[in-house]
Structures are given as C-alpha cells and as structure tokens.
Design a protein around this motif. Sequence first.
Motif, PDB file in Angstrom:
ATOM      1  N   LYS A  49       2.343  57.346 -81.379  1.00 46.26           N
ATOM      2  CA  LYS A  49       3.416  58.335 -81.336  1.00 46.26           C
ATOM      3  C   LYS A  49       4.753  57.609 -81.222  1.00 46.26           C
ATOM      4  O   LYS A  49       4.818  56.433 -80.827  1.00 46.26           O
ATOM      5  N   ASP A  50       5.825  58.311 -81.562  1.00 52.55           N
ATOM      6  CA  ASP A  50       7.178  57.769 -81.475  1.00 52.55           C
ATOM      7  C   ASP A  50       7.880  58.291 -80.230  1.00 52.55           C
ATOM      8  O   ASP A  50       7.688  59.448 -79.832  1.00 52.55           O
ATOM      9  N   VAL A  51       8.699  57.425 -79.639  1.00 48.78           N
ATOM     10  CA  VAL A  51       9.458  57.770 -78.434  1.00 48.78           C
ATOM     11  C   VAL A  51      10.876  57.227 -78.589  1.00 48.78           C
ATOM     12  O   VAL A  51      11.063  56.089 -79.024  1.00 48.78           O
ATOM     13  N   VAL A  52      11.864  58.028 -78.239  1.00 49.00           N
ATOM     14  CA  VAL A  52      13.254  57.557 -78.231  1.00 49.00           C
ATOM     15  C   VAL A  52      13.471  56.718 -76.976  1.00 49.00           C
ATOM     16  O   VAL A  52      13.222  57.184 -75.864  1.00 49.00           O
ATOM     17  N   PHE A  53      13.919  55.469 -77.152  1.00 50.03           N
ATOM     18  CA  PHE A  53      14.185  54.633 -75.980  1.00 50.03           C
ATOM     19  C   PHE A  53      15.678  54.421 -75.750  1.00 50.03           C
ATOM     20  O   PHE A  53      16.093  54.004 -74.671  1.00 50.03           O
ATOM     21  N   ASP A  54      16.500  54.713 -76.754  1.00 50.44           N
ATOM     22  CA  ASP A  54      17.949  54.575 -76.610  1.00 50.44           C
ATOM     23  C   ASP A  54      18.623  55.741 -77.330  1.00 50.44           C
ATOM     24  O   ASP A  54      18.938  55.646 -78.519  1.00 50.44           O
ATOM     25  N   PRO A  55      18.850  56.850 -76.629  1.00 56.13           N
ATOM     26  CA  PRO A  55      19.465  58.010 -77.277  1.00 56.13           C
ATOM     27  C   PRO A  55      20.903  57.764 -77.712  1.00 56.13           C
ATOM     28  O   PRO A  55      21.385  58.419 -78.639  1.00 56.13           O
ATOM     29  N   VAL A  56      21.590  56.839 -77.070  1.00 59.42           N
ATOM     30  CA  VAL A  56      22.980  56.557 -77.433  1.00 59.42           C
ATOM     31  C   VAL A  56      23.069  56.039 -78.867  1.00 59.42           C
ATOM     32  O   VAL A  56      23.942  56.434 -79.644  1.00 59.42           O
ATOM     33  N   HIS A  57      22.151  55.147 -79.233  1.00 61.01           N
ATOM     34  CA  HIS A  57      22.149  54.564 -80.575  1.00 61.01           C
ATOM     35  C   HIS A  57      21.045  55.146 -81.456  1.00 61.01           C
ATOM     36  O   HIS A  57      20.797  54.623 -82.548  1.00 61.01           O
ATOM     37  N   ASP A 129      19.320  45.514 -78.224  1.00 65.50           N
ATOM     38  CA  ASP A 129      18.361  46.602 -78.411  1.00 65.50           C
ATOM     39  C   ASP A 129      16.953  46.172 -78.007  1.00 65.50           C
ATOM     40  O   ASP A 129      16.188  46.966 -77.447  1.00 65.50           O
ATOM     41  N   GLY A 130      16.601  44.923 -78.300  1.00 68.64           N
ATOM     42  CA  GLY A 130      15.309  44.411 -77.849  1.00 68.64           C
ATOM     43  C   GLY A 130      15.208  44.434 -76.334  1.00 68.64           C
ATOM     44  O   GLY A 130      14.168  44.801 -75.764  1.00 68.64           O
ATOM     45  N   TYR A 131      16.289  44.062 -75.686  1.00 64.67           N
ATOM     46  CA  TYR A 131      16.329  44.089 -74.218  1.00 64.67           C
ATOM     47  C   TYR A 131      16.182  45.519 -73.699  1.00 64.67           C
ATOM     48  O   TYR A 131      15.429  45.778 -72.746  1.00 64.67           O
ATOM     49  N   TRP A 136      13.223  49.968 -71.084  1.00 70.18           N
ATOM     50  CA  TRP A 136      12.597  51.288 -71.167  1.00 70.18           C
ATOM     51  C   TRP A 136      11.210  51.259 -70.527  1.00 70.18           C
ATOM     52  O   TRP A 136      10.825  52.192 -69.815  1.00 70.18           O
ATOM     53  N   LEU A 137      10.472  50.177 -70.761  1.00 70.66           N
ATOM     54  CA  LEU A 137       9.135  50.057 -70.178  1.00 70.66           C
ATOM     55  C   LEU A 137       9.222  50.006 -68.657  1.00 70.66           C
ATOM     56  O   LEU A 137       8.426  50.638 -67.959  1.00 70.66           O
ATOM     57  N   GLN A 138      10.190  49.274 -68.144  1.00 72.48           N
ATOM     58  CA  GLN A 138      10.380  49.218 -66.695  1.00 72.48           C
ATOM     59  C   GLN A 138      10.679  50.607 -66.137  1.00 72.48           C
ATOM     60  O   GLN A 138      10.148  50.994 -65.085  1.00 72.48           O
TER      61      GLN A 138
END
Length: 224
Positions: A49-57, A129-131, A136-138
Amino acid sequence: MSNTGTAATASLVDECRGVLFVYSDGSIVRLPKPSFSVPVHDDGSVVWKDVVFDPVHDLSLRLYKPALPVSTKLPIFYYIHGGGFCIGSRTWPNCQNYCFKLASELQAVIISPDYRLAPENRLPAAIEDGYMAVKWLQAQAVANEPDTWLTEVADFGKVFISGDSAGGNIAHNLAVRLKAGSLELAPVRVKGYILLAPFFGGTVRKKSEAEGPREAFLNLELID
C-alpha cells in the motif's frame, strides 16, 4: 505529466530516457511512466500500500510485506530507487518487481520512498527527503495510534537502508548523517546500509567515466 511552462513554443534543450524533457524557455515536461515496458509480477504472495510521508512536498512511500501471517516480527528494509536524481519512482514496474522479490525472499517489510527530482528540485532536496522517509518510520514507532498494518509485523530494531545509483548516494548520505547506532532515531535502529552501484559525481572525471564506451547505458553524455 508535469509542465512548468509552455514547451510547445520552445526548443528542446535536453531529455533523459524519454521521460524528462527540458526546453529553452525553462519549461520542463515529465512523463508519469517510464519509456520502457515491464510487466508487474504480482503473484499475491506480497501485499502493499502507499502512504504519504511528507504532505508538505506531496511525497509518498510504498510499503510491502508478506501476505501470509508471521509468527515473529520482520526486519525493515528500505529500498531507494535510482535514476540520476532526475527520473524514477516507487510506482515504476521495475522498482515494484524488485520490492516484491525483496519482501518475499527476505521475509521483510520493504519501504520504498519517492523523493523530489531534479532539475525542478536541486540537491540536497532528494537527500533531505530520504531522511524524512526514515524519520517517518520513527514517528510510527512512537505514535499513540500508529499504522498497525506496519507496526504489527515490523521490528523497529532491525532496519536496513539500501538504494541503487542515486538511491545508493542517498543511502550513503543517510549513513553519514545518522552515524553508527542511529541514536537520534530511537527506538528505530539502523543495522546496516547496502549501496547498490551508488552514483557519485565530482568535478574531476574518474577513469571509468572518461574512458567509458558511448554505447554504454550510463555513458558520459548521460552522466553529465
């Protein structure tokens, strides 16, 4: 497709793999799909499934895990796609097939994040973005109401970060930034980094760059 200008009235300055087109007026056209055709091999043994991890970008990541229930928590394996920082996506079929294979054969949770691409977004945007994808996992690990699709099966103490080409460069920069033990990510712990043909460039050409054959997939013209 993205278009930052009126490319129809401008001349083509550069293009990359039939996906990215840069025009003389500064406009950019980016096609949503790769120029190559690869079938997706989804046999049902892995769910995703897909999840948004950075809504700003407006950045998302794709999560994969084995479909069958597991008796123990699974390690987490990041895969960051390549593409010279200019092309590629978690949604491309070659990336998806690789993640299916990783989840099935490693018996792991796979996280495949997107990142902002050049030339619209210059470095270090992709590295940041990688960071953020790891942060997001944390956030999931310490959240009061985490995404149980992930947390019920994932072992946050066994995280590995990998990437190929530009993704390998991002993984390298994460290793430098997070340092041994990745203490700032607690309770997430990064156990290792896997760099798959990482892309590094500099002002001085390496021997392999200068003497590489023009017919090579990654020739000097494309690298430049």
